[in-house]
Write an enzyme that holds these catalytic residues in place. Structure first.
Site, mmCIF file in Angstrom:
data_model
loop_
_atom_site.group_PDB
_atom_site.id
_atom_site.type_symbol
_atom_site.label_atom_id
_atom_site.label_comp_id
_atom_site.label_asym_id
_atom_site.label_seq_id
_atom_site.Cartn_x
_atom_site.Cartn_y
_atom_site.Cartn_z
ATOM 1 N N ASP A 92 34.312 38.964 41.364
ATOM 2 C CA ASP A 92 33.972 37.545 41.227
ATOM 3 C C ASP A 92 33.037 37.151 42.360
ATOM 4 O O ASP A 92 32.779 37.932 43.271
ATOM 5 C CB ASP A 92 35.228 36.678 41.175
ATOM 6 N N ASP A 271 41.570 37.831 33.408
ATOM 7 C CA ASP A 271 42.180 38.269 34.663
ATOM 8 C C ASP A 271 43.080 37.156 35.146
ATOM 9 O O ASP A 271 42.874 35.981 34.818
ATOM 10 C CB ASP A 271 41.122 38.563 35.731
#
Length: 376
Positions: A92, A271
């Site tokens: 990320d 996720d």
């Protein structure tokens, strides 16, 4: 990176596909265990492969940037060489962590100034240096730098934030396209849809990021406190706009029910820290509902954690023993519970994929969502 759709459910928008990266293939829909600091907390890499059957894991740019730091990661040869995970990795951008640091960060057009949660040192994340950072970390899929808005959020703030995220995306793409991977394998950049829970903003953002024509697209700014029905409504709006030929990643979601409902809306990738974080606190997800293993009712329950599971540890250890370990704060307890929950999440999306291919996903999903939130 390539993405191929293999099947679509007849009675929902659920899809089954295959995502191919230089570090291997991923069958979607997929759940990605979160390896915040280069490790899925308390779980060995061989357990991720051999027991949990994970196909891809997630790393966190903010945490890896601070510790061990970019110099260490680059000298090691990137995150795969550093942590020993040989499958695909998604990193990320650090945008959500910066959002979480609301008391110690300042957002402006250039980027975000923040103070480290470790030592208070001051740092700046910009779209450009976040791309450079993720090149050094070496994830197969890297995320654009965005601002994650809180919930609830004022419409004007959400619009300004979204527009800045779009400007940042242009800068991310420019920097990404001007640089090359560092370790001999390819990387792909996913933009992120924002817009809080406002339908018109979500539509505008989805149209904008789709226009960048990247290998995949993500949806951010959900699962931040909004009611589940609002999450589903925003996901549906966005999935109706994002191209069908590319993977769709819903960031930070969520419960087993959230995952099934969003698969039905067309999401491919998920996720969340929930399976491991909740495991460490004694919450187990099972096919029959949710168990708080610390409750006294399990004190003398010597039956396996999950007798129907194919996971060795689920059959090897009893509920009473796991309860004892967690209440005694033994590290093994958190490890067993984490492996159990991650295995369940991976098994859930694997079964969803099987049902999509068979053509009976929606009927199965409708039954499962009534069971999975039950407290046992």
């Amino acid at each position: 990176m390539k993405f191929k759709l293999e099947a679509q459910d007849l009675n929902s928008k659920a899809r089954a596909g295959v995502l191919t990266t230089d570090h291997g293939t991923v069958e979607t829909p997929i759940f990605m265990p979160v390896g915040t600091a280069g490790t899925v907390k308390g779980v060995h890499q061989h357990e991720l492969v051999d027991q949990i059957k994970a196909q891809i894991i997630l790393g966190n740019t903010y945490h890896l940037y601070l510790r061990p730091g970019l110099e260490v990661l680059q000298e090691a040869g990137g995150i795969h060489a550093f942590n020993g995970w040989q499958g695909p990795i998604l990193t990320d951008s650090g945008g959500f962590q910066v959002y979480s640091l609301s008391g110690v960060r300042k957002i402006r057009e250039e980027g975000v100034t923040f103070r480290s949660h470790i030592d208070g040192s001051k740092h700046l994340f910009t779209p450009e240096n976040v791309m450079d950072t993720q090149r050094i970390i070496g994830g197969d899929i890297i995320m654009a730098f965005d601002e994650c808005t809180p919930y609830p959020c004022d419409y004007r703030y959400a619009r300004r934030s979204m527009e800045m995220t779009h400007r940042w995306l242009k800068r991310c793409c420019d920097r990404f396209d001007q640089t090359d991977p560092l370790y001999g394998y390819s990387q792909e950049l996913f933009p992120i849809v924002q817009g809080s829970t406002f339908k018109d903003l979500r539509m505008k953002s989805a149209e904008t990021i789709a226009s960048f024509d990247r290998a995949g697209n993500a949806i951010g700014g959900l699962s931040v406190g909004e009611p589940a029905e609002e999450m589903y409504a925003m996901t549906e709006v966005v999935c109706d706009i994002l191209p069908e030929s590319k993977p769709r990643y819903l960031m930070g979601v969520g419960t087993p029910v959230n995952i099934l409902e969003n698969i039905a809306l067309g999401i491919d990738m998920f996720d969340c820290v929930m399976p491991t974080r909740n495991a460490r606190n004694g919450m187990l997800f099972t096919w029959n509902g949710i168990i708080n293993i610390k409750n006294k009712k399990w004190e003398k329950d010597f039956s396996p954690i999950d007798a129907e599971s194919e996971l060795l540890t689920d059959r090897m250890y009893s509920k009473a023993y796991l309860r004892h370990l967690l209440r005694s704060k033994e590290l093994l307890g958190a490890q067993i519970a984490s492996i159990h929950n991650l295995y369940f999440y991976i098994s859930l999306v694997k079964e969803a994929r099987k049902r999509i291919i068979e053509g009976n996903f929606n009927e199965w999903k409708q039954k499962m969502v009534k069971v999975l939130d039950e407290r046992l």
